[in-house]
Design an enzyme around this catalytic site. Structure first.
Site, PDB file in Angstrom:
ATOM      1  N   ASP A  84      30.004  30.405  34.955  1.00  0.00           N
ATOM      2  CA  ASP A  84      30.704  29.599  35.941  1.00  0.00           C
ATOM      3  C   ASP A  84      30.773  30.437  37.227  1.00  0.00           C
ATOM      4  O   ASP A  84      30.659  31.648  37.197  1.00  0.00           O
ATOM      5  CB  ASP A  84      32.092  29.237  35.409  1.00  0.00           C
ATOM      6  CG  ASP A  84      32.702  28.077  36.186  1.00  0.00           C
ATOM      7  OD1 ASP A  84      32.045  27.586  37.120  1.00  0.00           O
ATOM      8  OD2 ASP A  84      33.826  27.677  35.855  1.00  0.00           O
ATOM      9  N   ASP A 119      30.926  25.029  44.053  1.00  0.00           N
ATOM     10  CA  ASP A 119      31.326  23.727  44.581  1.00  0.00           C
ATOM     11  C   ASP A 119      32.805  23.739  44.940  1.00  0.00           C
ATOM     12  O   ASP A 119      33.471  24.760  44.788  1.00  0.00           O
ATOM     13  CB  ASP A 119      31.061  22.634  43.537  1.00  0.00           C
ATOM     14  CG  ASP A 119      31.854  22.883  42.264  1.00  0.00           C
ATOM     15  OD1 ASP A 119      32.059  24.060  41.920  1.00  0.00           O
ATOM     16  OD2 ASP A 119      32.287  21.912  41.621  1.00  0.00           O
ATOM     17  N   ALA A 186      36.703  19.235  37.756  1.00  0.00           N
ATOM     18  CA  ALA A 186      38.082  18.955  38.192  1.00  0.00           C
ATOM     19  C   ALA A 186      38.758  17.844  37.399  1.00  0.00           C
ATOM     20  O   ALA A 186      39.459  16.993  37.939  1.00  0.00           O
ATOM     21  CB  ALA A 186      38.119  18.650  39.693  1.00  0.00           C
ATOM     22  N   CYS A 269      44.877  22.626   8.249  1.00  0.00           N
ATOM     23  CA  CYS A 269      43.516  22.241   7.869  1.00  0.00           C
ATOM     24  C   CYS A 269      43.032  23.044   6.678  1.00  0.00           C
ATOM     25  O   CYS A 269      43.820  23.713   6.006  1.00  0.00           O
ATOM     26  CB  CYS A 269      42.564  22.323   9.057  1.00  0.00           C
ATOM     27  SG  CYS A 269      41.819  23.919   9.372  1.00  0.00           S
ATOM     28  N   CYS A 271      40.410  25.228   6.821  1.00  0.00           N
ATOM     29  CA  CYS A 271      39.531  26.313   7.233  1.00  0.00           C
ATOM     30  C   CYS A 271      39.935  27.610   6.529  1.00  0.00           C
ATOM     31  O   CYS A 271      40.971  27.683   5.869  1.00  0.00           O
ATOM     32  CB  CYS A 271      39.521  26.466   8.747  1.00  0.00           C
ATOM     33  SG  CYS A 271      40.862  27.456   9.435  1.00  0.00           S
ATOM     34  N   CYS A 274      43.437  28.787   7.373  1.00  0.00           N
ATOM     35  CA  CYS A 274      44.486  27.932   6.811  1.00  0.00           C
ATOM     36  C   CYS A 274      44.576  28.038   5.289  1.00  0.00           C
ATOM     37  O   CYS A 274      45.630  27.806   4.716  1.00  0.00           O
ATOM     38  CB  CYS A 274      44.276  26.486   7.228  1.00  0.00           C
ATOM     39  SG  CYS A 274      44.543  26.244   8.988  1.00  0.00           S
TER      40      CYS A 274
HETATM   41 ZN    ZN Z   1      42.549  25.957   9.969  1.00  0.00          ZN
END
Ligand code: ZN
Length: 653
Positions: A84, A119, A186, A269, A271, A274
Site C-alpha cells: 500500500d 491516491d 475509503a 469455533c 479451530c 479454540c
Molecule cells: Zn477458533
C-alpha cells in the site's frame, strides 16, 4: 495475469499470477506490519500478504533493509506481496512526506509484486464539491503513476466517496488506463459504522464499471462477516488488519459477529486454538501470548470462510451462503435487501444453470436473479387466449396433476376451447408461474421452499397473477390457489372436463425457446421429429430428425445440448449475431478441430450470452465452425485476454 475459473452471481473464483507465484481468488491478504510481525501467516493459509510501503520508507532501518534485500526478505514472506502507498496515513494524519513518483519508484526498488499509487481516500458523506475535487487529483495521480511503473503490477484505487455516479465515473476512467488491479477505497468508515447498505451502493457502482478482467480489492474489509456478501458483489481480494487489531482488544472474529473474550464461556469455533484452549485459559495468560493466540483464531476463521465461499461458487450456492451470513446482523440483512435493487446488473453475470438447487430461505429469495430472470423470460412467451392456473403438488408438476382438478374461479371469457388455445401454468413459490412445459428446466424444478408460505411470498404471487390475468381473454384459477394465496375470487365455476395433455413436441419447442430465445424451438425441431426417452427415468433424452440427432436434453437441468445437426439448424434459421461467438481468422482452424476457444480470439459475440450457455462458434462471415458451452458472459468474453471463453463441444461443421 488474471483468469476466472468458476462463477456465481457477480462472484468468481480465479487465478492471479504474480512474480512470486499464483494466488487463488477470492483471497484474504493478512496485513503484515514490517518489523513488528510475530505470526507466521503462511502457516495459517495466507497465499498473499499486504504491507505498507510508506511505513517502510519512513523508517530508515527498514528502508535500508528493504532497498538492499527486497520487501519479501524484510517481512520474511516468499509468496506474492502487495504494498500500500501511504494513502491511508494521508487520510488519517493529513500530510505525508512522499510524493506519487517517489512511492511508485520505491515500490519498484523493493521488488513488490503489486504496488499502489498515492491516491486521495475521500471519506464517505463529504460534500459533492470535495468529492469531485479530490477525485480529479486521484485520477491525475493514477495516470501519472503509469509513467513511473516499470515491472510491478499496479493497483489503482476507485474513489468517489458515497456518490455512486462518481464511483462509476472513476471506475470508467481507470478502466481505460493500463492498470492490473482495482482496490475500492475509503470504505472502512462505512463498515465500522455498519452502513453496509451504503457499502452495497458504492461497491456495485464501482464493480459494474470496472473491467471484468481485473481483480477487485475491497480495501480494509477484514471481518469474515462481510466476505460472502462482498464476493457476491464481485470483490476478489480482502485485506485483514482486523485479525491483529481485534486480538489486541481481546476480541474474537466469527462469521456471526465479534465476541469479547471477557464474555466468553465457550470458545466460538473448532479451530486449533479454540479446541486447545478455554476462554479461562486465555484470560489467565500474559497479554502478548494471548494476543498471538487470538490473532491466530481470527485468521483461522477468516481463511475458513474464504474456503467456504470458494466451494460455494464452484457448486453454485453462493447466494444461499450470503443469505445465511446476512442474517448475522440486521444491518447486513438490510444490505442484502439493497443488493436486490441491482438485479439487472447481477443477471448479466449469473450463470444460466448451476450444480446446486435454489433454496428459498426467506422473502429476500424472491429478489434473487433466478426469479427475476424467469419472470423476464415468462414475459417473452407468446400469449394464448386462455390460461389455466394449477396448484403445485410435487415436482415435476406434470407428473402429479390429480385426476380430479376440483372447482375453478373464472376471470373473463373466451369462445375458444381445446388445448390449442390453452396455456397451463403451475403456481408455486418462489418462481410464481411455471408453464407446465418448462417444469423440469433449471431452476424451476431444482428448488426447495417451505410448504408453509410467508405473507411476502403470498403477496408476490398475488401481484403476479393480477398482472398475468390482463394478458388473457379467459383465466381459470384452481380454487385451491384462491385459498392458499387469498386471492379473494368470487366467480366460481363447476369443474368442466378439462383434459391436460402435454405432447412432446410442445414441450421441446417451449424448452428450446426458453433456452435459446423465441423461435429457437421452431428452428430446431421443425419437421418429422422423433423423441426418444430414457429407459430408466422415462424422461426425454434424444431428439432426432430421421436418423440425425438434433439435441440431447440434459438430465440434470433439462436444457438442450446440441448435436452437429442441431447447431446447423439453429445457425441457418436464426439471424446473426444471435447465440453466436465470432472468432478471428487465426483461430478458425482450432475451432474447426474442436479445440476450446480462448477469450483473446473472440472478436464479437451476442450480448445476451451468459455463462454456461450453449453457443454457436462462427467466423467473421458468419460461417459455422463449431459449437460449445460459454464459460463467461458477453462482457467477460470481450474483456479478457487470457483463459478459456468457450468449451467447444464439436468442430468440423
Ligand atoms: Zn477458533
Amino acid at each position: 495475469m488474471f483468469q476466472i475459473k468458476n462463477k456465481d452471481n457477480l462472484g468468481r473464483t480465479g487465478i492471479l499470477k504474480t512474480k512470486h507465484g499464483i494466488v487463488k481468488t477470492p483471497a484474504l491478504m493478512p496485513v503484515i506490519h514490517p518489523g513488528k510481525q510475530s505470526i507466521n501467516v503462511k502457516d495459517l493459509g495466507a497465499e498473499i500478504v499486504i504491507t505498507n510501503a510508506y511505513i517502510i520508507y519512513k523508517n530508515q532501518d527498514l528502508r535500508e533493509k528493504a532497498s538492499e534485500n527486497g520487501v519479501h526478505d524484510l517481512i520474511n514472506f516468499d509468496g506474492p506481496v502487495m504494498t500500500d502507498s501511504g494513502s491511508f496515513q494521508l487520510s488519517e494524519y493529513g500530510d505525508i512526506d512522499i510524493n506519487n513518483q517517489e512511492v511508485i519508484e520505491f515500490q519498484e526498488l523493493i521488488g513488490t509484486d503489486i504496488g499502489t499509487s498515492l491516491d486521495i481516500p475521500t471519506p464517505p458523506y463529504v460534500t459533492r464539491t470535495k468529492a469531485e475535487r479530490e477525485l480529479k487529483i486521484t485520477l491525475e495521480r493514477a495516470k501519472e503513476s503509469l509513467e513511473y511503473r516499470k515491472e510491478i503490477l499496479l493497483n489503482s484505487v476507485v474513489q468517489g466517496s458515497t456518490f455512486p455516479d462518481l464511483r462509476s465515473h472513476c471506475a470508467d476512467e481507470l478502466g481505460k488506463m493500463d492498470f492490473d488491479l482495482h482496490p475500492i477505497g475509503a470504505v472502512v468508515p462505512l463498515m465500522e459504522s455498519y452502513r453496509y447498505k451504503d457499502l452495497v451502493d458504492v461497491v456495485i457502482a464501482s464493480v459494474s464499471h470496472l473491467p471484468e478482467s481485473r481483480p477487485r480489492h475491497l480495501m480494509g474489509a477484514g471481518h469474515p462477516m462481510i466476505f460472502a456478501l462482498a464476493v457476491a458483489m464481485g470483490c476478489d481480494l480482502f485485506d485483514s488488519a482486523a485479525y491483529i487489531l481485534y486480538a489486541e482488544d481481546d476480541r474474537l472474529l466469527s462469521t456471526r459477529g465479534t465476541y469479547k473474550l471477557e464474555n466468553l464461556q465457550e470458545m466460538p469455533c473448532s479451530c486449533q486454538i479454540c479446541s486447545q484452549y478455554t476462554p479461562q485459559d486465555l484470560r489467565q495468560m500474559k497479554k502478548e501470548e494471548r494476543k498471538k493466540l487470538i490473532a491466530q483464531h481470527n485468521l483461522n476463521v477468516s481463511f475458513a470462510e474464504i474456503r467456504l465461499i470458494k466451494q460455494a461458487i464452484v457448486e453454485g450456492s453462493l447466494m444461499e451462503l450470503v443469505e445465511q451470513r446476512c442474517r448475522a446482523h440486521p444491518r447486513l440483512l438490510e444490505a442484502y435487501r439493497q443488493l436486490g435493487n441491482y438485479l439487472d446488473v447481477m443477471e448479466r453475470y449469473d450463470p444460466i444453470s448451476k450444480k446446486s438447487a435454489f433454496f428459498y430461505t426467506g422473502p429476500e429469495s424472491l429478489k434473487r436473479v433466478e426469479v427475476y430472470r424467469h419472470l423476464e423470460k415468462l414475459n417473452q412467451i407468446p400469449k394464448k387466449s386462455r390460461l389455466l392456473l394449477l396448484p403445485s403438488f410435487r415436482k415435476p408438476y406434470h407428473k402429479y396433476i390429480p385426476e380430479n382438478l376440483g372447482g375453478f374461479y373464472k376471470i373473463g371469457s373466451s369462445n375458444k376451447k381445446g388445448n390449442e388455445d390453452l396455456q397451463v401454468m403451475v403456481v408455486d413459490v418462489p418462481f410464481g408461474l411455471i408453464p407446465l412445459e418448462l417444469d423440469e428446466v433449471y431452476p424451476l424444478a431444482q428448488n426447495e421452499s417451505p410448504n408453509i408460505i410467508d405473507e411476502d411470498a403470498r403477496q408476490f404471487v398475488r401481484d403476479l397473477i393480477e398482472e398475468v390475468v390482463e394478458d388473457y381473454e379467459e383465466v381459470l384459477i384452481s380454487s385451491q390457489i384462491n385459498e392458499t394465496f387469498d386471492l379473494g375470487l368470487l366467480d366460481y365455476v363447476e369443474p368442466d372436463s378439462l383434459k391436460i395433455k402435454m405432447d412432446d413436441q410442445t414441450k421441446i419447442m417451449a424448452v428450446a425457446d426458453y433456452q435459446f430465445g423465441e423461435g429457437a424451438g421452431a428452428a430446431l425441431f421443425e419437421g418429422n421429429i422423433k423423441v426418444e426417452r430414457s429407459r430408466k427415468t422415462g424422461k426425454i433424452r434424444h431428439i432426432y430428425y430421421d436418423n440425425d440427432l438434433i439435441a440431447t436434453m440434459r438430465a440434470s437441468d433439462s436444457y438442450f445440448v446440441l448435436s452437429k445437426e442441431g447447431a446447423r439448424r439453429l445457425h441457418s434459421r436464426t439471424e446473426y449475431p444471435r447465440n453466436r461467438v465470432v472468432v478471428n481468422a487465426d483461430s478458425e482452424p482450432y475451432a474447426q478441430e474442436g479445440k476450446s476457444i480462448f477469450a483473446k480470439f473472440v472478436i464479437e459475440c451476442d450480448k445476451n450470452i451468459r455463462a454456461n450457455e450453449e453457443v454457436l462458434i462462427v467466423n467473421e462471415k458468419d460461417e459455422l465452425l463449431a459449437f460449445g458451452k460459454s464459460l463467461l458472459n458477453y462482457e467477460e468474453i470481450m474483456d479478457f485476454n487470457v483463459g478459456q471463453a468457450i468449451k467447444t463441444r464439436k468442430g468440423g461443421m
